[in-house]
Design an enzyme around this catalytic site. Structure first.
Site, mmCIF file in Angstrom:
data_model
loop_
_atom_site.group_PDB
_atom_site.id
_atom_site.type_symbol
_atom_site.label_atom_id
_atom_site.label_comp_id
_atom_site.label_asym_id
_atom_site.label_seq_id
_atom_site.Cartn_x
_atom_site.Cartn_y
_atom_site.Cartn_z
ATOM 1 N N GLY A 81 47.527 22.096 41.267
ATOM 2 C CA GLY A 81 47.308 23.402 41.900
ATOM 3 C C GLY A 81 45.943 23.374 42.562
ATOM 4 N N TYR A 135 52.662 23.712 55.356
ATOM 5 C CA TYR A 135 52.049 22.811 54.363
ATOM 6 C C TYR A 135 52.999 22.619 53.180
ATOM 7 C CZ TYR A 135 48.919 21.033 50.735
ATOM 8 O OH TYR A 135 48.356 20.276 49.726
ATOM 9 N N VAL A 195 46.085 7.088 58.588
ATOM 10 C CA VAL A 195 47.454 6.852 58.099
ATOM 11 C C VAL A 195 48.526 7.331 59.074
ATOM 12 C CG1 VAL A 195 46.799 6.844 55.652
ATOM 13 C CG2 VAL A 195 47.546 8.995 56.721
ATOM 14 N N PHE A 245 39.182 20.220 50.748
ATOM 15 C CA PHE A 245 40.505 20.641 51.209
ATOM 16 C C PHE A 245 40.464 21.972 51.979
ATOM 17 C CE2 PHE A 245 44.490 22.947 50.242
ATOM 18 C CZ PHE A 245 45.449 22.034 50.644
ATOM 19 N N GLY A 281 42.592 8.121 51.591
ATOM 20 C CA GLY A 281 41.807 9.353 51.472
ATOM 21 C C GLY A 281 40.711 9.197 50.430
ATOM 22 N N SER A 307 51.747 18.292 45.154
ATOM 23 C CA SER A 307 51.063 19.585 45.037
ATOM 24 C C SER A 307 52.008 20.596 44.409
ATOM 25 C CB SER A 307 50.667 20.085 46.431
ATOM 26 O OG SER A 307 50.139 21.390 46.363
ATOM 27 N N VAL A 315 42.384 22.751 43.525
ATOM 28 C CA VAL A 315 41.343 21.760 43.181
ATOM 29 C C VAL A 315 40.178 21.985 44.141
ATOM 30 C CG1 VAL A 315 40.863 19.316 42.743
ATOM 31 C CG2 VAL A 315 43.251 20.099 42.857
ATOM 32 N N THR A 361 37.702 20.799 46.393
ATOM 33 C CA THR A 361 37.334 19.600 47.168
ATOM 34 C C THR A 361 36.984 20.093 48.585
ATOM 35 O OG1 THR A 361 39.597 19.305 47.953
ATOM 36 C CG2 THR A 361 39.034 18.199 45.893
HETATM 37 N N1 LIG Z 1 42.460 20.485 46.876
HETATM 38 C C1 LIG Z 1 43.582 21.065 46.496
HETATM 39 O O1 LIG Z 1 43.590 22.245 46.123
HETATM 40 C C2 LIG Z 1 44.855 20.260 46.465
HETATM 41 C C3 LIG Z 1 45.912 20.758 45.702
HETATM 42 C C4 LIG Z 1 47.104 20.043 45.662
HETATM 43 C C5 LIG Z 1 47.225 18.871 46.361
HETATM 44 N N2 LIG Z 1 46.186 18.418 47.117
HETATM 45 C C6 LIG Z 1 46.383 17.159 47.852
HETATM 46 O O2 LIG Z 1 45.438 16.227 47.429
HETATM 47 C C7 LIG Z 1 45.234 15.253 48.437
HETATM 48 C C8 LIG Z 1 43.743 15.021 48.622
HETATM 49 O O3 LIG Z 1 43.135 16.216 49.048
HETATM 50 P P1 LIG Z 1 41.689 16.683 48.548
HETATM 51 O O4 LIG Z 1 41.869 17.963 47.860
HETATM 52 O O5 LIG Z 1 40.991 15.592 47.859
HETATM 53 O O6 LIG Z 1 41.033 17.024 49.976
HETATM 54 P P2 LIG Z 1 39.809 16.382 50.776
HETATM 55 O O7 LIG Z 1 38.584 16.422 49.937
HETATM 56 O O8 LIG Z 1 39.807 17.058 52.090
HETATM 57 O O9 LIG Z 1 40.260 14.851 50.964
HETATM 58 C C9 LIG Z 1 41.286 14.505 51.828
HETATM 59 C C10 LIG Z 1 41.229 13.010 52.095
HETATM 60 O O10 LIG Z 1 42.309 12.657 52.974
HETATM 61 C C11 LIG Z 1 41.790 11.825 53.998
HETATM 62 N N3 LIG Z 1 42.559 11.936 55.222
HETATM 63 C C12 LIG Z 1 42.894 13.053 55.908
HETATM 64 N N4 LIG Z 1 43.565 12.738 57.036
HETATM 65 C C13 LIG Z 1 43.683 11.373 57.062
HETATM 66 C C14 LIG Z 1 44.256 10.447 57.941
HETATM 67 N N5 LIG Z 1 44.899 10.831 59.051
HETATM 68 N N6 LIG Z 1 44.171 9.121 57.643
HETATM 69 C C15 LIG Z 1 43.543 8.728 56.524
HETATM 70 N N7 LIG Z 1 42.969 9.549 55.639
HETATM 71 C C16 LIG Z 1 43.031 10.861 55.909
HETATM 72 C C17 LIG Z 1 40.352 12.275 54.191
HETATM 73 O O11 LIG Z 1 39.582 11.187 54.707
HETATM 74 P P3 LIG Z 1 39.027 11.085 56.205
HETATM 75 O O12 LIG Z 1 38.877 12.484 56.726
HETATM 76 O O13 LIG Z 1 37.735 10.354 56.042
HETATM 77 O O14 LIG Z 1 40.059 10.285 56.921
HETATM 78 C C18 LIG Z 1 39.940 12.591 52.768
HETATM 79 O O15 LIG Z 1 39.447 11.434 52.135
HETATM 80 C C19 LIG Z 1 45.957 15.777 49.685
HETATM 81 O O16 LIG Z 1 47.189 15.111 49.804
HETATM 82 C C20 LIG Z 1 46.184 17.255 49.349
HETATM 83 O O17 LIG Z 1 47.309 17.767 50.017
HETATM 84 C C21 LIG Z 1 45.000 19.067 47.173
#
Ligand SMILES: NC(=O)c1ccc[n+]([C@@H]2O[C@H](COP(=O)([O-])OP(=O)(O)OC[C@H]3O[C@@H](n4cnc5c(N)ncnc54)[C@H](OP(=O)(O)O)[C@@H]3O)[C@@H](O)[C@H]2O)c1
Length: 263
Positions: A191, A160, A68, A197, A16, A147, A193, A195
């Site tokens: 919590g 989720y 993945v 997301f 990711g 998370s 973030v 992005t």
């Molecule tokens: N943002 C929040 O509030 C928050 C809070 C707690 C935890 N998290 C966790 O943090 C992690 C990263 O999220 P983020 O906030 O950085 O969101 P994001 O900006 O949407 O990034 C998500 C990343 O995951 C990749 N991804 C999604 N599906 C995939 C797949 N099938 N194979 C490979 N890569 C994949 C995407 O790349 P591609 O689309 O290019 O494949 C992207 O690089 C996640 O596990 C999320 O659950 C986020």
């Protein structure tokens, strides 16, 4: 700093890496001189990032187009790495997503499958492809991005949250699985973030996504990357099991301090 684990010239594999937390982790590890395998489905994004970071930090980078959810593709990708690249020192198992904000019994089947396949099965695919090498070398560090949703359930987030509760269990279990080796296992659990997301969660609806972070100061992906880097740089005898981090404006899953203009 004296005893900290040095990342220079180590191999770091980030899933990711095309966006958000994964991309910020790439920037942080690059600044420490690590060589990076940057994996995501959007190959053009990781290619650009790989070129920029290699140029800026004099490191080696390897962009990898990877879904993945595809177990075979994950195993093939790791198998096809050269022996040097295969010596992964740190795995940042970060790829994940939320889809929709529905009651469990109204969750669309494609949302259910998308979250389970990516957040749970995808995570295990990557672990299964990379951790055996770490165990064999008796060295390595898996850092999963969990998370707060792995600790508390919130309305509309049932599925989720279930996947992130699974990540928590996987983390606890993985540490036991590698017991007796020098492999370290950590979970960084943020919590809110800001992005992509929420844009992904609401299927590209940027206006709806913006409302998630309105009138408050969420964590930035750099804040999370700082925590990941801190885990990775502890001395080898120190294993950070978990870090729970939230912005000051968030005190629980849905307890968020919003400063509206009339307040
Ligand atoms: N943002 C929040 O509030 C928050 C809070 C707690 C935890 N998290 C966790 O943090 C992690 C990263 O999220 P983020 O906030 O950085 O969101 P994001 O900006 O949407 O990034 C998500 C990343 O995951 C990749 N991804 C999604 N599906 C995939 C797949 N099938 N194979 C490979 N890569 C994949 C995407 O790349 P591609 O689309 O290019 O494949 C992207 O690089 C996640 O596990 C999320 O659950 C986020």
């Amino acid at each position: 700093m004296e005893n900290s684990f040095r990342l220079k010239d180590r191999i770091v594999f980030i899933t990711g890496a095309s966006s958000g937390i994964g991309k910020s982790c790439a920037l942080s590890f690059a600044a420490r001189g690590a060589h990076l395998i940057l994996a995501a489905r959007r190959i053009e994004r990781v290619e650009t990032l790989a070129t920029e970071l290699a140029r800026a930090h004099g490191i080696q980078t390897l962009p990898l187009e990877l879904d993945v959810t595809n177990r075979k593709a994950v195993f093939d990708a790791v198998q096809d790495l050269s022996p040097e690249w295969r010596k992964v020192e740190v795995l940042v198992n970060n790829a994940g997503k939320a889809l929709g904000l529905d009651k469990s019994y109204e969750t669309k089947i494609e949302h259910l499958e998308g979250m389970m396949e990516t957040n749970v099965k995808g995570l295990v695919h990557v672990i299964s492809a990379i951790v055996p090498g770490m165990v064999e070398r008796n060295q390595g560090h898996v850092i999963q991005i969990g998370s707060t949703a792995g600790r508390w359930v919130y309305p509309g987030g049932t599925v989720y949250c279930a996947t992130k509760h699974a990540v928590r269990a996987l983390n606890e279990g993985l540490k036991m699985d590698v017991h007796g080796t020098n492999v370290r296992v950590s979970s960084v659990d943020p919590g809110l973030v800001e992005t992509e997301f929420s844009i992904v969660r609401f299927d590209g609806d940027a206006e709806r996504a913006d409302k998630v972070y309105a009138d408050m100061t969420p964590l930035s992906p750099h804040d999370v990357a700082d925590a990941v880097l801190w885990c990775a740089t502890r001395p080898p005898h120190v294993n950070i099991s978990e870090i729970l981090l939230m912005c000051t404006d968030q005190s629980h899953a849905t307890l968020i301090n919003r400063q509206t203009s009339d307040s």
